[in-house]
Design an enzyme around this catalytic site. Sequence first.
Site, PDB file in Angstrom:
ATOM      1  N   HIS A 103       0.932  -1.071   0.018  1.00 61.38           N
ATOM      2  CA  HIS A 103      -0.074  -0.182  -0.032  1.00 61.38           C
ATOM      3  C   HIS A 103       0.809   1.424  -0.088  1.00 61.38           C
ATOM      4  O   HIS A 103       1.897   1.515   0.673  1.00 61.38           O
ATOM      5  CB  HIS A 103      -0.874   0.006   1.257  1.00 61.38           C
ATOM      6  CG  HIS A 103      -1.569   1.405   1.490  1.00 61.38           C
ATOM      7  ND1 HIS A 103      -2.012   1.868   0.413  1.00 61.38           N
ATOM      8  CD2 HIS A 103      -1.736   2.280   2.579  1.00 61.38           C
ATOM      9  CE1 HIS A 103      -3.038   3.084   0.685  1.00 61.38           C
ATOM     10  NE2 HIS A 103      -2.581   3.247   2.172  1.00 61.38           N
ATOM     11  N   HIS A 168      -7.787   7.841  -1.555  1.00 62.41           N
ATOM     12  CA  HIS A 168      -7.048   7.254  -0.615  1.00 62.41           C
ATOM     13  C   HIS A 168      -5.678   6.859  -1.557  1.00 62.41           C
ATOM     14  O   HIS A 168      -4.626   7.612  -1.271  1.00 62.41           O
ATOM     15  CB  HIS A 168      -7.651   5.996  -0.089  1.00 62.41           C
ATOM     16  CG  HIS A 168      -7.053   5.275   0.971  1.00 62.41           C
ATOM     17  ND1 HIS A 168      -7.403   4.358   1.720  1.00 62.41           N
ATOM     18  CD2 HIS A 168      -5.441   5.622   1.401  1.00 62.41           C
ATOM     19  CE1 HIS A 168      -6.571   4.050   2.730  1.00 62.41           C
ATOM     20  NE2 HIS A 168      -5.179   4.690   2.428  1.00 62.41           N
ATOM     21  N   TYR A 222       7.695 -14.116 -20.048  1.00 63.30           N
ATOM     22  CA  TYR A 222       8.656 -13.250 -19.740  1.00 63.30           C
ATOM     23  C   TYR A 222       9.724 -13.568 -18.684  1.00 63.30           C
ATOM     24  O   TYR A 222       9.368 -14.369 -17.768  1.00 63.30           O
ATOM     25  CB  TYR A 222       8.177 -12.031 -19.269  1.00 63.30           C
ATOM     26  CG  TYR A 222       8.844 -10.787 -18.916  1.00 63.30           C
ATOM     27  CD1 TYR A 222       9.428  -9.915 -19.984  1.00 63.30           C
ATOM     28  CD2 TYR A 222       9.017 -10.509 -17.909  1.00 63.30           C
ATOM     29  CE1 TYR A 222      10.189  -8.852 -19.747  1.00 63.30           C
ATOM     30  CE2 TYR A 222      10.291  -9.308 -17.703  1.00 63.30           C
ATOM     31  CZ  TYR A 222      10.446  -8.528 -18.441  1.00 63.30           C
ATOM     32  OH  TYR A 222      11.423  -7.435 -18.204  1.00 63.30           O
TER      33      TYR A 222
END
Lengths: 225, 225, 225, 225
Positions: A103, A168, A222
């Site tokens: 976060h 947020h 990848y």
Amino acid sequence: MSLTREIGAVLDEVRREVAALHAELPRNELVVWTAGNVSARVPGRDLLVIKPSGVSYDDLTPETMVVCDLEGRLVEGERAPSSDTAAHAYVYAHLPEVGGVVHTHSTYATAWASRGEPIPCVLTMMADEFGGEIPIGPFALIGDDSIGQGIVETLQHHRSRAVLMQNHGPFTVGRTAKAAVKAAVLCEEVARTVHIARQLGEPLPIAQADVDRLYDRYQNAYGQR
Amino acid sequence: MSLTREIGAVLDEVRREVAALHAELPRNELVVWTAGNVSARVPGRDLLVIKPSGVSYDDLTPETMVVCDLEGRLVEGERAPSSDTAAHAYVYAHLPEVGGVVHTHSTYATAWASRGEPIPCVLTMMADEFGGEIPIGPFALIGDDSIGQGIVETLQHHRSRAVLMQNHGPFTVGRTAKAAVKAAVLCEEVARTVHIARQLGEPLPIAQADVDRLYDRYQNAYGQR
Amino acid sequence: MSLTREIGAVLDEVRREVAALHAELPRNELVVWTAGNVSARVPGRDLLVIKPSGVSYDDLTPETMVVCDLEGRLVEGERAPSSDTAAHAYVYAHLPEVGGVVHTHSTYATAWASRGEPIPCVLTMMADEFGGEIPIGPFALIGDDSIGQGIVETLQHHRSRAVLMQNHGPFTVGRTAKAAVKAAVLCEEVARTVHIARQLGEPLPIAQADVDRLYDRYQNAYGQR
Amino acid sequence: MSLTREIGAVLDEVRREVAALHAELPRNELVVWTAGNVSARVPGRDLLVIKPSGVSYDDLTPETMVVCDLEGRLVEGERAPSSDTAAHAYVYAHLPEVGGVVHTHSTYATAWASRGEPIPCVLTMMADEFGGEIPIGPFALIGDDSIGQGIVETLQHHRSRAVLMQNHGPFTVGRTAKAAVKAAVLCEEVARTVHIARQLGEPLPIAQADVDRLYDRYQNAYGQR
């Protein structure tokens, strides 16, 4: 309290990994002051390791990391866990394939979040990593399961491993904590690039079939095998 | 002149703190050249410690910091105090709960200041730290108490610990000098994020009751106890 | 497999050069995570040296670089080559004067690419280095020769040593790998500067005759002889 | 050729100063690659010290600096002087109070230059340092005295120690080379801040009498005596 010795070695390893990954947040300019956190699921246990609340990135060591259960309660550690722990814990409890959560309030991603506007998929790099748009999650107050629920419900309806919580900031997930950090870095980069593109006109769309092809190749071919 | 020995140890500690906190200004990209300063109140005395005028951040040591009284006059130190000392001193003289003051010309905050436009509270991070909008203070010339008065009168009518002085730049306050530096860092970050958000539309408002809840929680429950 | 000893010393030198030049990508803020690569042609051989796929810039050493032929197949090295190797190889196979290729997703150049809009030549620095506009190449999917063909066809019709592949990002070329890195750095800088200029109005054009004079002088008289 | 021993010590000192000041250009993000230069007048002589052409900032040492006369011809040094030397030399020859000159293509200042638009004085920091707007100089090609003439004629009609040469970039001057570097740093900072301010509206003007008061105080009372 202290956990049994058998998982001590595993916990030490997860603490080291989570502490080291926090250094990527300021290095990639995703955070100011203490405003961001990384967590990892403890393999085989209903536990997570996360940053303590309000501690400077310079002062983070493996020892300062705290261990919580999947309801966000402190299990081991001398400091209060990040105030975002409940959101992280809810994600681990409801998305079993997730091994890491990040976060931040990274600038451009948070700007899209404040307008409640998803980031359209107009870059091949974005099709590779996110497989489509980066969606908006609901406005939710800290303090109960609202943020965690908003994250989980939004991610369940999108390929994207990033969600922008309204007003947020972004939360990202990955099979590992490192993959969640990578998603956080790329989320901010595509938020910035698409923002800049749109300042002077409209980006050209990428056909959905091409988005699908790019996403499939990147997820499967990848990197090193 | 030299102060009595009894407060020598306290002063040394405050000088060290203020010198160290100046390093946060360039590190957080809040200043160019010498254009920013941090001060701290000396506990229990009508004194403050501040940066000398026009000295490079690289050359700042605890010894180069200067001590002034709350009218901004030099009390101890070999160099002229920052030209912003009168404003800092006025704040300490009129806001007894303030232990630290920071002044910068950080780019985005100064851009809002030059338009005379307060920053609206559209981010949870901003509700947490500032409890509402970041207000504009009056245009005031350096040289007397005008800037200090403008800061104090504006802060007295807002929760915010940051004020944007018109055409000039931000001043922030805190219970400690470190808290004032944190406010300066977050002031620039929210100035930047809300600016970017508004470049492509209007951010969604946050209800006042939610701003209040976020502010209350962050001021009382965040960080380590 | 291993190459004959006679070209071993040359290869070692090219590996060192390519590894060192990768450090310029993050240093000049052209890349995040692993999203960019540099290659060099091996002098006198139909070979190129390039970054392995998905490896962090911190972990790149001369030994980790891989050698491929001009169809993009691995010739020497223990890791999978960059997923962009086919595009690099196509450029070397079709543009014999090119000794180095760079690919990034640098922010401002990619923003122009996502709108499919060439960068107009309105800066003397841009006339010096690129001799005119920086053109747009076609949208092309990774996986075959489409990207390489798009680069080559676009560069053949322009003086510019940079091309912005639509929705993707810039590729730059040079007589040496270092020259291609310089072009990548200047491509992003002019993309940023012209973007910022256009945010508040229209840049003034530079007459074509003046662009020609600037380009001619810079290509022939700049730097040390 | 070699200069007489008597000015050897002075030259060594100027070379050291000019080499050291070049480090401020990348540190303050005013340049990419080799695109900027600092020079200083040699006290008491019709000579200047400047950067060699096309050399990386990392490779600059006092010994690599070159000495030229005030027509821009090489007097001492093993490398070709900066291709901007003629412009620097013209400034020293025509503005005797100038002891240092800096040229960059710093991003925001160059963006204003490409629109041919002066930067209005809407920040107290700008009134302090520049005493009014930062003006635009004419479009001029490199290769003769055109750039130098454009700089001198523009600066003679303004208080500003910075001029934005149209489609090109800023030149700044100062009584010392360090003062010219400071002006280059502040020129870019005010170019950036006023650009950002104008993206979302019009900055409030500062009354001319207040600009005059700020400029007078800063030029005469700021810093250490």
